[in-house]
Design a protein around this motif. Structure first.
Motif, PDB file in Angstrom:
ATOM      1  N   GLU A  32     -26.063 -23.169  71.070  1.00 54.02           N
ATOM      2  CA  GLU A  32     -26.810 -24.398  70.778  1.00 54.02           C
ATOM      3  C   GLU A  32     -26.012 -25.656  71.128  1.00 54.02           C
ATOM      4  N   GLY A  33     -24.853 -25.485  71.769  1.00 50.85           N
ATOM      5  CA  GLY A  33     -24.079 -26.616  72.275  1.00 50.85           C
ATOM      6  C   GLY A  33     -23.145 -27.288  71.280  1.00 50.85           C
ATOM      7  N   ARG A  34     -22.971 -26.716  70.100  1.00 53.71           N
ATOM      8  CA  ARG A  34     -22.132 -27.359  69.079  1.00 53.71           C
ATOM      9  C   ARG A  34     -20.665 -26.981  69.171  1.00 53.71           C
ATOM     10  N   PHE A  35     -20.358 -25.736  69.508  1.00 55.57           N
ATOM     11  CA  PHE A  35     -18.980 -25.260  69.506  1.00 55.57           C
ATOM     12  C   PHE A  35     -18.468 -25.134  70.938  1.00 55.57           C
ATOM     13  N   GLN A  36     -17.331 -25.760  71.190  1.00 55.70           N
ATOM     14  CA  GLN A  36     -16.728 -25.742  72.515  1.00 55.70           C
ATOM     15  C   GLN A  36     -15.636 -24.680  72.635  1.00 55.70           C
ATOM     16  N   ALA A  37     -14.945 -24.403  71.528  1.00 50.47           N
ATOM     17  CA  ALA A  37     -13.859 -23.412  71.527  1.00 50.47           C
ATOM     18  C   ALA A  37     -13.582 -22.998  70.090  1.00 50.47           C
ATOM     19  N   TRP A  38     -13.012 -21.781  69.945  1.00 53.30           N
ATOM     20  CA  TRP A  38     -12.581 -21.322  68.622  1.00 53.30           C
ATOM     21  C   TRP A  38     -11.539 -20.237  68.796  1.00 53.30           C
ATOM     22  N   GLY A  39     -10.809 -19.978  67.718  1.00 53.31           N
ATOM     23  CA  GLY A  39      -9.827 -18.902  67.748  1.00 53.31           C
ATOM     24  C   GLY A  39      -9.053 -18.816  66.447  1.00 53.31           C
ATOM     25  N   ARG A  40      -8.262 -17.751  66.338  1.00 48.86           N
ATOM     26  CA  ARG A  40      -7.456 -17.490  65.141  1.00 48.86           C
ATOM     27  C   ARG A  40      -6.176 -18.314  65.153  1.00 48.86           C
ATOM     28  N   MET A  48      -9.493 -22.026  63.950  1.00 51.70           N
ATOM     29  CA  MET A  48      -9.827 -23.384  64.367  1.00 51.70           C
ATOM     30  C   MET A  48     -11.085 -23.333  65.223  1.00 51.70           C
ATOM     31  N   ILE A  49     -11.947 -24.324  65.012  1.00 57.09           N
ATOM     32  CA  ILE A  49     -13.177 -24.448  65.796  1.00 57.09           C
ATOM     33  C   ILE A  49     -13.250 -25.879  66.299  1.00 57.09           C
ATOM     34  N   PHE A  50     -13.518 -26.066  67.590  1.00 54.02           N
ATOM     35  CA  PHE A  50     -13.728 -27.386  68.173  1.00 54.02           C
ATOM     36  C   PHE A  50     -15.231 -27.594  68.302  1.00 54.02           C
ATOM     37  N   ALA A  51     -15.752 -28.569  67.581  1.00 54.71           N
ATOM     38  CA  ALA A  51     -17.202 -28.780  67.491  1.00 54.71           C
ATOM     39  C   ALA A  51     -17.593 -30.163  68.002  1.00 54.71           C
ATOM     40  N   THR A  52     -18.708 -30.201  68.715  1.00 56.72           N
ATOM     41  CA  THR A  52     -19.294 -31.458  69.179  1.00 56.72           C
ATOM     42  C   THR A  52     -20.625 -31.623  68.461  1.00 56.72           C
ATOM     43  N   VAL A  53     -20.663 -32.559  67.518  1.00 57.90           N
ATOM     44  CA  VAL A  53     -21.870 -32.819  66.730  1.00 57.90           C
ATOM     45  C   VAL A  53     -22.051 -34.322  66.573  1.00 57.90           C
ATOM     46  N   GLU A  91     -12.566 -31.086  79.780  1.00 55.45           N
ATOM     47  CA  GLU A  91     -13.357 -32.315  79.722  1.00 55.45           C
ATOM     48  C   GLU A  91     -14.205 -32.419  78.463  1.00 55.45           C
ATOM     49  N   ALA A  92     -14.666 -31.301  77.906  1.00 61.97           N
ATOM     50  CA  ALA A  92     -15.508 -31.318  76.705  1.00 61.97           C
ATOM     51  C   ALA A  92     -14.769 -31.922  75.511  1.00 61.97           C
ATOM     52  N   LEU A  93     -13.432 -31.901  75.526  1.00 70.24           N
ATOM     53  CA  LEU A  93     -12.668 -32.480  74.422  1.00 70.24           C
ATOM     54  C   LEU A  93     -12.827 -33.990  74.347  1.00 70.24           C
TER      55      LEU A  93
END
Length: 95
Positions: A32-40, A48-53, A91-93
């Motif tokens: 749905e375009g909210r999460f760009q990256a995640w990991g332990r 950690m989750i990188f979210a665009t909201v 770039e998403a960051l």
């Protein structure tokens, strides 16, 4: 962009019992375009989750909907982050 920093507050056996639901939640929010990256985190004390909201309120509500949070096996800290530089492929960051 928001960083959702999860910290486990329960034994890993309890975390792992909710892992399938957590991964489904991650994948749905990515689709749905909210999460760009995640990991332990290393060592495995959370993730950690990188979210665009749209804003902090939405980020906090989204974080609260994580099965790990609902299940009481983790806590979450929501940090707003604005990249002033992002290398090629990241770039998403800057969103």
């Amino acid at each position: 962009m928001f960083i959702l920093s999860l910290s486990y507050v329960a034994p890993l056996e309890e975390v792992d019992a909710l892992l399938e639901a957590h991964i489904a939640w991650l994948k749905q929010n990515h689709a749905e375009g909210r999460f760009q990256a995640w990991g332990r985190k290393i060592p495995r004390t959370g993730g950690m989750i990188f979210a665009t909201v749209g804003g902090r309120e939405e980020a906090e509500a989204l974080a609260a909907s994580d099965p790990f949070i609902i299940g009481g096996v983790a806590t979450v800290e929501v940090t707003e982050f604005r990249a002033t530089f992002a290398g090629a492929g990241l770039e998403a960051l800057g969103q």
